[in-house]
Design a protein around this motif. Structure first.
Motif, short mmCIF file in Angstrom:
data_model
loop_
_atom_site.label_atom_id
_atom_site.label_comp_id
_atom_site.label_asym_id
_atom_site.label_seq_id
_atom_site.Cartn_x
_atom_site.Cartn_y
_atom_site.Cartn_z
N PRO A 165 0.85 -1.11 0.20
CA PRO A 165 -0.02 0.04 -0.07
C PRO A 165 0.96 1.22 0.01
CG PRO A 165 -0.54 -1.43 1.71
CD PRO A 165 0.57 -1.89 1.29
N LYS A 166 0.51 2.33 -0.80
CA LYS A 166 1.32 3.40 -0.74
C LYS A 166 0.37 4.73 -0.80
CE LYS A 166 4.28 0.97 -4.27
NZ LYS A 166 4.67 0.99 -5.69
N VAL A 167 0.92 5.72 -0.25
CA VAL A 167 0.12 7.18 -0.21
C VAL A 167 0.50 7.75 -1.42
CG1 VAL A 167 -0.27 7.16 2.09
CG2 VAL A 167 1.83 8.09 1.43
N ALA A 168 -0.40 8.81 -1.62
CA ALA A 168 -0.23 9.77 -2.77
C ALA A 168 0.78 10.87 -2.68
CB ALA A 168 -1.56 10.18 -3.39
N PRO A 169 1.80 10.95 -3.49
CA PRO A 169 2.85 12.00 -3.52
C PRO A 169 1.97 13.31 -3.10
CG PRO A 169 3.24 11.05 -5.46
CD PRO A 169 2.17 10.19 -4.72
N GLU A 170 1.27 13.63 -3.86
CA GLU A 170 0.29 14.99 -3.80
C GLU A 170 -0.17 15.23 -2.22
OE1 GLU A 170 -0.33 12.64 -5.98
OE2 GLU A 170 0.35 13.52 -7.95
N GLU A 171 -0.46 14.06 -1.51
CA GLU A 171 -0.95 14.56 -0.17
C GLU A 171 -0.08 14.59 0.88
OE1 GLU A 171 -3.83 11.14 0.90
OE2 GLU A 171 -4.99 11.19 -1.23
N VAL A 172 1.06 13.74 0.47
CA VAL A 172 2.28 13.99 1.49
C VAL A 172 2.90 15.43 1.16
CG1 VAL A 172 4.43 13.33 1.91
CG2 VAL A 172 2.77 11.38 1.15
N VAL A 173 2.66 15.66 0.23
CA VAL A 173 3.41 17.20 -0.06
C VAL A 173 2.38 18.33 0.46
CG1 VAL A 173 3.89 18.99 -1.94
CG2 VAL A 173 4.96 16.83 -1.97
N ALA A 174 1.12 18.01 0.20
CA ALA A 174 0.36 18.91 0.75
C ALA A 174 0.34 19.05 2.33
CB ALA A 174 -1.30 18.75 0.41
N ALA A 175 0.35 18.04 3.02
CA ALA A 175 0.43 17.96 4.35
C ALA A 175 1.75 18.66 4.91
CB ALA A 175 0.46 16.48 4.91
N ALA A 176 2.97 18.48 4.16
CA ALA A 176 4.20 18.98 4.52
C ALA A 176 4.14 20.34 4.52
CB ALA A 176 5.42 18.32 3.41
N LEU A 177 3.60 20.72 3.49
CA LEU A 177 3.46 22.33 3.51
C LEU A 177 2.63 23.02 4.37
CD1 LEU A 177 3.99 23.03 -0.88
CD2 LEU A 177 5.66 23.02 0.91
#
Ligand SMILES: NC(=O)c1ccc[n+]([C@@H]2O[C@H](COP(=O)([O-])OP(=O)(O)OC[C@H]3O[C@@H](n4cnc5c(N)ncnc54)[C@H](OP(=O)(O)O)[C@@H]3O)[C@@H](O)[C@H]2O)c1
Length: 243
Positions: free
Chosen positions: A191-203
C-alpha cells in the motif's frame, strides 16, 4: 512561515515528490522556486516553462557546487531537502561503497545544503527548512539497512540542526511518511500513499509552524514503535532465532 510570496528551493525537483513540491509551491503562490536537479533537462516541461522556476544543476553531495548554488540563490527563505537515494544495501554483507553513498546523499548531502543555506535563511529573517525523513527513520525492515540507517541518521541530524538554528529563528521541520507512490517504491507491491497528499501535508505543516509532520498510519505506527523493546519490535533479530 507563509508559503505565498516565499522563495523556495527544492532538491530532487525533477521527479517524485520533488516534482510535486514544485507544482504545489507554484499553486500556493510562491514567488520563485529554485528547482535543483542533477540534470535540468529532466525537469517537468511545465516547470521549466514557468518564469517563476529557476533550474539549478546540482548534485547535493558536491559541497563546492552547493556553496556556489547558495551564493546564487541569496533570496531563499524555504529550503526543501527532498533529494534522496535508495541503494537499499544490507549494511554488513552488502557493498560498502553503496552503503557509503546512501549516507553521502541523505546525511552529508543534506548537511551540505543546510550548511550552505543557513546564512541565506538567516539573512532572510530565519525562514524554514523542510527535510524529507521517513517512517523508516524509526523502524527497520530486514534488508533495507543502508536506507533505514541513513534515514535514522538524518532524523538525528535534523534535530541537531533545529537546535543550532533556533537562535537565527529558522523553523526546522521533519516530515515522516511511509511508502509513497514514486519511482523509489516502484518495485514494491505494498500500500502506498499519494505524493500529492504528502506534499500538501508537509507544506501545511510548514505554514502552521510545525516542527514535525507525520503523514499516514505507517508513520504514526513507526513513532509508537520507538517505545517498544528490540525483542518486541524485531523478534527475528534475537540471537538464536534463526538456525
Ligand atoms: N517514496 C517513498 O516511499 C518515500 C517515503 C518516505 C520518504 N521518502 C523520501 O522522500 C524523498 C523523495 O523521494 P521520492 O520517492 O520522490 O524519490 P525518487 O522518486 O526516487 O526521486 C529521488 C530524487 O532525488 C534526486 N537525487 C538523488 N540523489 C541526488 C543527489 N546526490 N543530488 C541531487 N539529487 C539527487 C533524484 O535525482 P535523479 O533523477 O537525478 O536521480 C530524484 O530527483 C527522498 O528523500 C526519500 O528518501 C520517500
Amino acid at each position: 512561515m507563509n508559503i505565498t510570496d516565499s522563495v523556495a528551493l527544492v532538491s530532487g525537483a525533477n521527479r517524485g515528490m520533488g516534482r510535486v513540491y514544485v507544482s504545489e509551491l507554484l499553486n500556493r503562490g510562491a514567488a520563485r522556486v529554485y528547482a535543483v536537479c542533477r540534470d535540468p533537462r529532466t525537469l517537468d516541461p511545465a516547470h521549466s516553462g514557468d518564469e517563476r522556476v529557476v533550474p539549478v544543476s546540482l548534485d547535493i553531495t558536491d559541497a563546492h557546487g552547493v556553496a556556489m548554488a547558495a551564493a546564487n540563490a541569496s533570496d531563499v527563505s524555504l529550503l526543501i531537502n527532498n533529494a534522496g537515494s535508495s541503494f537499499i544495501e544490507p549494511v554488513v554483507s552488502g557493498e560498502l561503497d553503496r552503503v557509503r553513498r546512501e549516507f553521502e546523499t541523505h546525511v552529508f548531502g543534506t548537511l551540505n545544503m543546510v550548511r550552505a543555506f543557513a546564512p541565506v535563511l538567516a539573512a532572510n529573517g530565519g525562514g524554514a527548512i523542510l527535510t524529507m525523513l521517513s517512517a523508516l527513520s524509526w523502524v527497520d525492515y530486514y534488508g533495507l539497512g543502508s536506507y533505514t540507517a541513513a534515514k535514522t541518521a538524518l532524523w538525528g541530524l535534523n534535530t541537531a540542526i533545529r537546535h543550532e538554528l533556533a537562535a537565527q529563528r529558522t523553523q526546522v521541520v521533519g516530515l515522516h511518511v511511509g511508502a509513497t507512490d514514486t519511482d523509489m517504491t516502484a518495485g514494491y507491491e505494498i500500500p502506498k500513499v499519494a505524493p500529492e497528499e504528502v506534499v500538501a501535508a508537509a507544506l501545511d505543516g510548514v505554514a502552521a509552524g510545525s516542527l514535525e509532520v507525520l503523514f499516514g498510519t505507517e508513520a504514526e505506527e513507526a513513532k509508537k514503535a520507538l517505545a517498544r523493546t528490540p525483542e518486541q519490535l524485531y523478534p527475528g533479530s534475537v540471537p538464536g532465532t534463526w538456525s
